[in-house]
Motif scaffolding. Sequence first.
Motif, PDB file in Angstrom:
ATOM      1  N   PRO A   1       0.797  -1.224   0.000  1.00 53.70           N
ATOM      2  CA  PRO A   1       0.000   0.000   0.000  1.00 53.70           C
ATOM      3  C   PRO A   1       0.833   1.278   0.000  1.00 53.70           C
ATOM      4  O   PRO A   1       0.396   2.301  -0.515  1.00 53.70           O
ATOM      5  N   LEU A   2       2.046   1.210   0.560  1.00 55.08           N
ATOM      6  CA  LEU A   2       2.895   2.401   0.624  1.00 55.08           C
ATOM      7  C   LEU A   2       4.273   2.066   0.052  1.00 55.08           C
ATOM      8  O   LEU A   2       4.847   1.019   0.374  1.00 55.08           O
ATOM      9  N   GLN A   3       4.775   2.945  -0.801  1.00 61.48           N
ATOM     10  CA  GLN A   3       6.100   2.757  -1.399  1.00 61.48           C
ATOM     11  C   GLN A   3       6.911   4.021  -1.207  1.00 61.48           C
ATOM     12  O   GLN A   3       6.416   5.137  -1.418  1.00 61.48           O
ATOM     13  N   ILE A   4       8.165   3.852  -0.839  1.00 55.91           N
ATOM     14  CA  ILE A   4       9.092   4.971  -0.674  1.00 55.91           C
ATOM     15  C   ILE A   4      10.107   4.914  -1.810  1.00 55.91           C
ATOM     16  O   ILE A   4      10.799   3.909  -1.989  1.00 55.91           O
ATOM     17  N   GLY A   5      10.205   5.997  -2.596  1.00 54.22           N
ATOM     18  CA  GLY A   5      11.122   6.038  -3.729  1.00 54.22           C
ATOM     19  C   GLY A   5      10.629   5.212  -4.895  1.00 54.22           C
ATOM     20  O   GLY A   5       9.496   4.760  -4.942  1.00 54.22           O
TER      21      GLY A   5
ATOM     22  N   ARG B   1      -1.443  29.243  -5.361  1.00 53.10           N
ATOM     23  CA  ARG B   1      -1.912  28.291  -4.355  1.00 53.10           C
ATOM     24  C   ARG B   1      -0.784  27.419  -3.802  1.00 53.10           C
ATOM     25  O   ARG B   1      -1.032  26.525  -3.002  1.00 53.10           O
ATOM     26  N   TRP B   2       0.418  27.665  -4.255  1.00 54.51           N
ATOM     27  CA  TRP B   2       1.577  26.933  -3.740  1.00 54.51           C
ATOM     28  C   TRP B   2       2.797  27.801  -3.952  1.00 54.51           C
ATOM     29  O   TRP B   2       2.940  28.461  -4.998  1.00 54.51           O
ATOM     30  N   ASP B   3       3.684  27.830  -2.974  1.00 57.56           N
ATOM     31  CA  ASP B   3       4.846  28.721  -3.034  1.00 57.56           C
ATOM     32  C   ASP B   3       5.913  28.180  -3.972  1.00 57.56           C
ATOM     33  O   ASP B   3       6.231  26.981  -3.954  1.00 57.56           O
ATOM     34  N   GLY B   4       6.481  29.063  -4.796  1.00 53.53           N
ATOM     35  CA  GLY B   4       7.599  28.703  -5.646  1.00 53.53           C
ATOM     36  C   GLY B   4       8.910  28.848  -4.876  1.00 53.53           C
ATOM     37  O   GLY B   4       8.899  29.097  -3.675  1.00 53.53           O
ATOM     38  N   PRO B   5      10.052  28.703  -5.557  1.00 56.88           N
ATOM     39  CA  PRO B   5      10.150  28.444  -7.002  1.00 56.88           C
ATOM     40  C   PRO B   5       9.839  26.992  -7.350  1.00 56.88           C
ATOM     41  O   PRO B   5      10.054  26.093  -6.538  1.00 56.88           O
ATOM     42  N   VAL B   6       9.305  26.800  -8.557  1.00 66.06           N
ATOM     43  CA  VAL B   6       8.925  25.474  -9.022  1.00 66.06           C
ATOM     44  C   VAL B   6       9.516  25.229 -10.401  1.00 66.06           C
ATOM     45  O   VAL B   6       9.319  26.023 -11.315  1.00 66.06           O
ATOM     46  N   SER B   7      10.240  24.150 -10.550  1.00 70.53           N
ATOM     47  CA  SER B   7      10.785  23.770 -11.849  1.00 70.53           C
ATOM     48  C   SER B   7       9.759  22.948 -12.608  1.00 70.53           C
ATOM     49  O   SER B   7       9.118  22.058 -12.053  1.00 70.53           O
ATOM     50  N   GLY B   8       9.617  23.231 -13.895  1.00 70.91           N
ATOM     51  CA  GLY B   8       8.745  22.443 -14.750  1.00 70.91           C
ATOM     52  C   GLY B   8       9.458  21.271 -15.389  1.00 70.91           C
ATOM     53  O   GLY B   8       8.841  20.513 -16.151  1.00 70.91           O
ATOM     54  N   ASP B   9      10.741  21.101 -15.089  1.00 64.68           N
ATOM     55  CA  ASP B   9      11.534  20.003 -15.637  1.00 64.68           C
ATOM     56  C   ASP B   9      11.375  18.778 -14.730  1.00 64.68           C
ATOM     57  O   ASP B   9      11.781  18.798 -13.563  1.00 64.68           O
ATOM     58  N   VAL B  10      10.790  17.711 -15.263  1.00 65.34           N
ATOM     59  CA  VAL B  10      10.522  16.524 -14.460  1.00 65.34           C
ATOM     60  C   VAL B  10      11.798  15.938 -13.870  1.00 65.34           C
ATOM     61  O   VAL B  10      11.784  15.361 -12.772  1.00 65.34           O
ATOM     62  N   SER B  11      12.924  16.098 -14.552  1.00 67.64           N
ATOM     63  CA  SER B  11      14.181  15.541 -14.054  1.00 67.64           C
ATOM     64  C   SER B  11      14.646  16.214 -12.766  1.00 67.64           C
ATOM     65  O   SER B  11      15.530  15.689 -12.078  1.00 67.64           O
ATOM     66  N   ASP B  12      14.052  17.369 -12.434  1.00 67.80           N
ATOM     67  CA  ASP B  12      14.392  18.058 -11.193  1.00 67.80           C
ATOM     68  C   ASP B  12      13.596  17.537 -10.000  1.00 67.80           C
ATOM     69  O   ASP B  12      13.769  18.022  -8.882  1.00 67.80           O
ATOM     70  N   TRP B  13      12.727  16.558 -10.240  1.00 65.15           N
ATOM     71  CA  TRP B  13      11.846  16.046  -9.205  1.00 65.15           C
ATOM     72  C   TRP B  13      12.057  14.548  -8.989  1.00 65.15           C
ATOM     73  O   TRP B  13      12.558  13.865  -9.874  1.00 65.15           O
ATOM     74  N   VAL B  14      11.628  14.062  -7.825  1.00 64.65           N
ATOM     75  CA  VAL B  14      11.638  12.625  -7.534  1.00 64.65           C
ATOM     76  C   VAL B  14      10.337  12.265  -6.829  1.00 64.65           C
ATOM     77  O   VAL B  14       9.667  13.123  -6.234  1.00 64.65           O
ATOM     78  N   LEU B  15       9.995  10.993  -6.921  1.00 67.44           N
ATOM     79  CA  LEU B  15       8.880  10.475  -6.137  1.00 67.44           C
ATOM     80  C   LEU B  15       9.369  10.215  -4.718  1.00 67.44           C
ATOM     81  O   LEU B  15      10.312   9.453  -4.514  1.00 67.44           O
ATOM     82  N   LEU B  16       8.731  10.838  -3.757  1.00 66.10           N
ATOM     83  CA  LEU B  16       9.056  10.588  -2.358  1.00 66.10           C
ATOM     84  C   LEU B  16       8.291   9.356  -1.857  1.00 66.10           C
ATOM     85  O   LEU B  16       8.876   8.456  -1.242  1.00 66.10           O
ATOM     86  N   ALA B  17       6.985   9.314  -2.154  1.00 67.17           N
ATOM     87  CA  ALA B  17       6.177   8.177  -1.699  1.00 67.17           C
ATOM     88  C   ALA B  17       4.916   8.050  -2.531  1.00 67.17           C
ATOM     89  O   ALA B  17       4.409   9.036  -3.066  1.00 67.17           O
ATOM     90  N   ASP B  18       4.425   6.828  -2.638  1.00 67.90           N
ATOM     91  CA  ASP B  18       3.150   6.483  -3.256  1.00 67.90           C
ATOM     92  C   ASP B  18       2.281   5.784  -2.220  1.00 67.90           C
ATOM     93  O   ASP B  18       2.781   4.942  -1.460  1.00 67.90           O
TER      94      ASP B  18
ATOM     95  N   HIS C   1       0.389  10.567  -4.671  1.00 68.99           N
ATOM     96  CA  HIS C   1       1.802  10.708  -5.012  1.00 68.99           C
ATOM     97  C   HIS C   1       2.374  11.916  -4.258  1.00 68.99           C
ATOM     98  O   HIS C   1       1.924  13.043  -4.476  1.00 68.99           O
ATOM     99  N   TRP C   2       3.338  11.664  -3.380  1.00 63.89           N
ATOM    100  CA  TRP C   2       4.083  12.764  -2.754  1.00 63.89           C
ATOM    101  C   TRP C   2       5.371  12.951  -3.549  1.00 63.89           C
ATOM    102  O   TRP C   2       6.197  12.021  -3.642  1.00 63.89           O
ATOM    103  N   VAL C   3       5.570  14.125  -4.132  1.00 67.13           N
ATOM    104  CA  VAL C   3       6.758  14.382  -4.951  1.00 67.13           C
ATOM    105  C   VAL C   3       7.485  15.603  -4.405  1.00 67.13           C
ATOM    106  O   VAL C   3       6.894  16.443  -3.711  1.00 67.13           O
ATOM    107  N   ILE C   4       8.765  15.696  -4.729  1.00 69.17           N
ATOM    108  CA  ILE C   4       9.561  16.803  -4.207  1.00 69.17           C
ATOM    109  C   ILE C   4      10.711  17.097  -5.163  1.00 69.17           C
ATOM    110  O   ILE C   4      11.225  16.185  -5.820  1.00 69.17           O
ATOM    111  N   GLN C   5      11.089  18.362  -5.245  1.00 69.97           N
ATOM    112  CA  GLN C   5      12.239  18.729  -6.066  1.00 69.97           C
ATOM    113  C   GLN C   5      13.522  18.223  -5.395  1.00 69.97           C
ATOM    114  O   GLN C   5      13.643  18.237  -4.173  1.00 69.97           O
ATOM    115  N   ARG C   6      14.443  17.778  -6.236  1.00 71.68           N
ATOM    116  CA  ARG C   6      15.664  17.182  -5.701  1.00 71.68           C
ATOM    117  C   ARG C   6      16.408  18.122  -4.760  1.00 71.68           C
ATOM    118  O   ARG C   6      16.890  17.707  -3.700  1.00 71.68           O
TER     119      ARG C   6
END
Length: 286
Positions: free
Chosen positions: A197-201, A229-246, A262-267
């Motif tokens: 039910p829960l996955q990390i990475g 509705r959310w504080d920046g800065p935010v990159s639109g490049d997917v490679s700058d992000w990772v999956l933290l948890a599902d 999906h919990w995601v976060i910038q690297r």
Amino acid sequence: MTPETRDRLRPFRDEAIARGIPAGDVERWLATARPCATLTRDGEGPVVGHFGGPLLLPADTPDPAHPFVASLDLAALPAHATDLPLPPDGRLLLFAFPETADDPETMGSVVYVPAGSAVVERDRHAWNSFDIDDDEAMFEAFPQGPLRATPQVSLPHHHAVEFLDKPGSGPLPGHPRSEELAAVWKSLRDDIAPEGPLQIGGYADEEAIYTDPLAVAVTRAVEAAEAGRWDGPVSGDVSDWVLLADWQTGMDVPGWESATVHWVIQREDLTARHFDRAFTSVFWNP
């Protein structure tokens, strides 16, 4: 890729080649493998956290705006279970409302509590300030109990990317046989790396998938930032992000059988331990 991971994925390689996929395409796909940790309420792995339980936060941390899902003891997580630069200790608390948003906004949050922090028990129902009965009933159905970790391996579940210059989608760059390879993984995953039910990475997954849920989450984060509705800065490049948890809520919450959080976060935010900068995206097909 470690020898252990390659050996574990040998049935995948054999099946892909048996289906006529060239060995070179298979090897390039295998090179994308990532370690992850699958968390379940049964099994023989070490207890690394809990679904639900008391909500313990530092006194100066504001009440989270979303329901409490789980807490993770990072010191108990098996070494090298993921390739994420997580802190070596402390607790990671996950919050989410498992429905899709009408407007671009985060549907959850993450709080990191460093080891040794003074904490106080908080009201687990504070997020429901309007006392909405249906929302409370959903929250009461959230799973409870210890979570045990099993180190696993993760391959992409998605196989396509949306074109930027025209409508439609195509295979993942560098992987012309990506749809076939993703299908092989789908057929063998339960034998090689059973989900929980829960996955990390690792790679994000959801019920109906052909493009990367991480990319969808990044698009929503950008839209939320642009809408204020959310504080920046935010990159639109997917490679700058990772999956933290599902979180596959359908394994636990009746009525949300097809929902995935999906919990995601910038690297750079993860490296700096700015977990308050995590964004939460939800897929739900009611």
